[in-house]
Scaffold this active site. Sequence first.
Site, PDB file in Angstrom:
ATOM      1  N   ARG A  35       0.833  -1.203   0.000  1.00 39.39           N
ATOM      2  CA  ARG A  35       0.000   0.000   0.000  1.00 39.39           C
ATOM      3  C   ARG A  35       0.872   1.258   0.000  1.00 39.39           C
ATOM      4  O   ARG A  35       0.532   2.242  -0.655  1.00 39.39           O
ATOM      5  CB  ARG A  35      -0.968   0.007   1.189  1.00 39.39           C
ATOM      6  CG  ARG A  35      -1.986   1.125   1.036  1.00 39.39           C
ATOM      7  CD  ARG A  35      -3.370   0.760   1.475  1.00 39.39           C
ATOM      8  NE  ARG A  35      -3.993  -0.349   0.828  1.00 39.39           N
ATOM      9  CZ  ARG A  35      -4.726  -0.277  -0.294  1.00 39.39           C
ATOM     10  NH1 ARG A  35      -4.896   0.874  -0.898  1.00 39.39           N
ATOM     11  NH2 ARG A  35      -5.293  -1.339  -0.780  1.00 39.39           N
ATOM     12  N   HIS A  38       2.173   1.561  -3.516  1.00 40.74           N
ATOM     13  CA  HIS A  38       1.048   1.982  -4.351  1.00 40.74           C
ATOM     14  C   HIS A  38       0.786   3.481  -4.198  1.00 40.74           C
ATOM     15  O   HIS A  38       0.534   4.179  -5.181  1.00 40.74           O
ATOM     16  CB  HIS A  38      -0.195   1.176  -3.959  1.00 40.74           C
ATOM     17  CG  HIS A  38      -1.454   1.628  -4.595  1.00 40.74           C
ATOM     18  ND1 HIS A  38      -2.372   2.431  -3.934  1.00 40.74           N
ATOM     19  CD2 HIS A  38      -1.968   1.406  -5.824  1.00 40.74           C
ATOM     20  CE1 HIS A  38      -3.387   2.674  -4.742  1.00 40.74           C
ATOM     21  NE2 HIS A  38      -3.177   2.062  -5.887  1.00 40.74           N
TER      22      HIS A  38
END
Length: 196
Positions: A35, A38
């Site tokens: 995450r 990302h």
Amino acid sequence: MNRVVHPIEQESFRRLRARLDTSGLAPLTRAVVERVIHSAADLEYATDLVMAEHDLERAHTALHSGAPVVTDVEMVAAGITRRETVCRLADARSGPGLTRSAHAVRLAYEQVGPGALWVIGCAPTALEELLTLDAAPALVIGLPVGFVGAAESKAALRASGLPAVSNVSEKGGSAVAAAALNALLYHSTSHTEEKQ
């Protein structure tokens, strides 16, 4: 209630995993690493981030049991979805030897007490101040950014022995700090692997 994942996010994670094999990471570590990468489109976080799975497991339990979440700035708070946060920067004042961010940490600690999850993505002085308190945090996500004090404050966090997510370099920021917390929020409470 399950989170609906947009097709663009699904494709982003597919491309991330095509470029970086994260399958060997422990489940929560993998969730945080992916995450954060990302959020920044920066694969270097895979080797820059520092965390321990057992710390993430305890923090995950605390978070899903309702432990308070404290942020250093509103930009971090804005990036945290599906959870109320505490940010006292608007109430804080700077003074001799005390930045506004450090004062905000003091005010937040007075409000929430021990056991909170602290998410610091902007101000190294906020992280430095937190380390002076007896906050007994469930987790400190210490990812402040900058050329002055950021790397040093994160090194001090790691040396403190507190449960933490940090990184070695000067990079960081509100988006990556919020992403690390969101990884724990989005990860299922059964610790099964998150499906993107």
